[in-house]
Design an enzyme around this catalytic site. Sequence first.
Site, PDB file in Angstrom:
ATOM      1  N   HIS A   1       0.807  -1.232   0.000  1.00  0.00           N
ATOM      2  CA  HIS A   1       0.000   0.000   0.000  1.00  0.00           C
ATOM      3  C   HIS A   1       0.835   1.276   0.000  1.00  0.00           C
ATOM      4  O   HIS A   1       0.329   2.347   0.303  1.00  0.00           O
ATOM      5  CB  HIS A   1      -0.967  -0.012   1.201  1.00  0.00           C
ATOM      6  CG  HIS A   1      -2.041  -1.056   1.099  1.00  0.00           C
ATOM      7  ND1 HIS A   1      -2.839  -1.450   2.151  1.00  0.00           N
ATOM      8  CD2 HIS A   1      -2.458  -1.805   0.038  1.00  0.00           C
ATOM      9  CE1 HIS A   1      -3.695  -2.387   1.746  1.00  0.00           C
ATOM     10  NE2 HIS A   1      -3.470  -2.625   0.478  1.00  0.00           N
TER      11      HIS A   1
ATOM     12  N   PRO B   1      -5.473 -10.034  18.737  1.00  0.00           N
ATOM     13  CA  PRO B   1      -6.235 -10.166  19.989  1.00  0.00           C
ATOM     14  C   PRO B   1      -7.707 -10.437  19.753  1.00  0.00           C
ATOM     15  O   PRO B   1      -8.396 -10.955  20.634  1.00  0.00           O
ATOM     16  CB  PRO B   1      -6.039  -8.809  20.687  1.00  0.00           C
ATOM     17  CG  PRO B   1      -5.539  -7.881  19.648  1.00  0.00           C
ATOM     18  CD  PRO B   1      -4.931  -8.682  18.544  1.00  0.00           C
TER      19      PRO B   1
HETATM   20  P1  OAD Z   1      -7.571  -2.790  10.369  1.00  0.00           P
HETATM   21  O1  OAD Z   1      -7.702  -1.543  11.182  1.00  0.00           O
HETATM   22  O2  OAD Z   1      -8.669  -3.129   9.441  1.00  0.00           O
HETATM   23  O3  OAD Z   1      -7.371  -4.015  11.350  1.00  0.00           O
HETATM   24  C1  OAD Z   1      -6.442  -3.970  12.406  1.00  0.00           C
HETATM   25  C2  OAD Z   1      -6.388  -5.335  13.045  1.00  0.00           C
HETATM   26  O4  OAD Z   1      -5.396  -5.308  14.051  1.00  0.00           O
HETATM   27  C3  OAD Z   1      -7.699  -5.781  13.734  1.00  0.00           C
HETATM   28  O5  OAD Z   1      -8.021  -7.098  13.354  1.00  0.00           O
HETATM   29  C4  OAD Z   1      -7.355  -5.701  15.225  1.00  0.00           C
HETATM   30  O6  OAD Z   1      -8.047  -6.685  16.008  1.00  0.00           O
HETATM   31  C5  OAD Z   1      -5.871  -6.002  15.181  1.00  0.00           C
HETATM   32  N1  OAD Z   1      -5.110  -5.525  16.345  1.00  0.00           N
HETATM   33  C6  OAD Z   1      -5.393  -4.499  17.197  1.00  0.00           C
HETATM   34  N2  OAD Z   1      -4.435  -4.369  18.120  1.00  0.00           N
HETATM   35  C7  OAD Z   1      -3.502  -5.333  17.855  1.00  0.00           C
HETATM   36  C8  OAD Z   1      -2.267  -5.714  18.447  1.00  0.00           C
HETATM   37  N3  OAD Z   1      -1.781  -5.067  19.498  1.00  0.00           N
HETATM   38  N4  OAD Z   1      -1.599  -6.761  17.919  1.00  0.00           N
HETATM   39  C9  OAD Z   1      -2.073  -7.414  16.844  1.00  0.00           C
HETATM   40  N5  OAD Z   1      -3.235  -7.095  16.234  1.00  0.00           N
HETATM   41  C10 OAD Z   1      -3.941  -6.061  16.728  1.00  0.00           C
HETATM   42  O7  OAD Z   1      -6.157  -2.692   9.625  1.00  0.00           O
HETATM   43  P2  OAD Z   1      -5.671  -3.478   8.321  1.00  0.00           P
HETATM   44  O8  OAD Z   1      -6.180  -4.865   8.317  1.00  0.00           O
HETATM   45  O9  OAD Z   1      -4.216  -3.255   8.225  1.00  0.00           O
HETATM   46  O10 OAD Z   1      -5.658   0.340   3.286  1.00  0.00           O
HETATM   47  O11 OAD Z   1      -6.403  -2.653   7.203  1.00  0.00           O
HETATM   48  C11 OAD Z   1      -6.208  -3.022   5.860  1.00  0.00           C
HETATM   49  C12 OAD Z   1      -6.210  -1.794   4.988  1.00  0.00           C
HETATM   50  O12 OAD Z   1      -7.403  -1.042   5.199  1.00  0.00           O
HETATM   51  C13 OAD Z   1      -5.116  -0.795   5.301  1.00  0.00           C
HETATM   52  O13 OAD Z   1      -3.872  -1.115   4.713  1.00  0.00           O
HETATM   53  C14 OAD Z   1      -5.672   0.459   4.732  1.00  0.00           C
HETATM   54  C15 OAD Z   1      -7.068   0.380   5.260  1.00  0.00           C
HETATM   55  O14 OAD Z   1      -8.010   1.111   4.581  1.00  0.00           O
HETATM   56  C16 OAD Z   1      -5.254   1.354   2.521  1.00  0.00           C
HETATM   57  O15 OAD Z   1      -4.898   2.405   3.019  1.00  0.00           O
HETATM   58  C17 OAD Z   1      -5.277   1.061   1.072  1.00  0.00           C
END
Ligand code: OAD
Length: 254
Positions: free
Chosen positions: A122, A224
């Site tokens: 990204h 988590p």
């Molecule tokens: P999300 O915000 O959708 O998801 C974050 C994930 O991290 C969730 O499943 C949480 O449960 C988890 N989480 C929270 N705290 C955590 C911790 N301490 N350790 C491990 N996991 C934890 O973020 P992404 O999946 O990265 O795209 O989102 C995908 C894409 O959506 C991003 O790259 C961005 C966004 O729109 C673009 O900008 C193109």
Amino acid sequence: MTLAAFIDQAARHLRISTRVAVLTGAGVSKESGVPTFRDALDGLWSQYDPTALATPQAFNANPKLVWDFYEFRRTLMRPARPNAGHEALAAMEQRIADFTLITQNVDDLHEQAGSHNIIRLHGRINANRCSANCLGSPTLIDVESFEWNREQGPPGCPHCGQPVRPDVVWFDEVLPLAALDAAKIAATQAQVMLIIGTSGLVSPAADLPRYAKHEGALLIEINPEPSALTDHVDIWLQGASGEVLPRLLAAMAT
Ligand code: OAD
């Protein structure tokens, strides 16, 4: 089974694997103080509308609004330093012959922690490019290298005058093809895929674990909370990556 027992089970698989792919999302940087996108209370998309701020249409309609949003995010990220999860991944790379880290994150905390073989799906929030890519894709622009009025939104490209934009992928945009191809190859060749801190809701990144599993990889998730991928993984290590990854690394050494 306890988390400790699941960590041991995951470590046993990693110890005998020579080809490992990792997919990280915003959760891996949360303990560094970088907000995720979809966490209900403090996720960015619970406070801001992505369609108004993270699409090419939004930028065309109001470049200053979108630029200022990215400047705000850059300010939030500036003090962030790698956490124990980033560091454990960098150390894991040293132990595994073929280790590919695929990230959806636009911060550079994996690099700062010392990871080398990184595929960015990204883009990078700290880089900017000409919105017309006038000298080829990407036409990166160093906005510190010339004078411009910071009150008025993004500067014009010094080559063609089109607005400069962050070098990130927005909704409705295609991912950098070479990065996506390399990620698919790493996923389909992996014996183990680690899926860390991602909701698994944004494709094509979220499809990579399915490709890996189809080719026989074992899927290990660290999160988590349950994600859209949890039902499909073999081992779910339920916890924060800053806590679980160092424990996993230590278990690999025993
Ligand atoms: P999300 O915000 O959708 O998801 C974050 C994930 O991290 C969730 O499943 C949480 O449960 C988890 N989480 C929270 N705290 C955590 C911790 N301490 N350790 C491990 N996991 C934890 O973020 P992404 O999946 O990265 O795209 O989102 C995908 C894409 O959506 C991003 O790259 C961005 C966004 O729109 C673009 O900008 C193109």
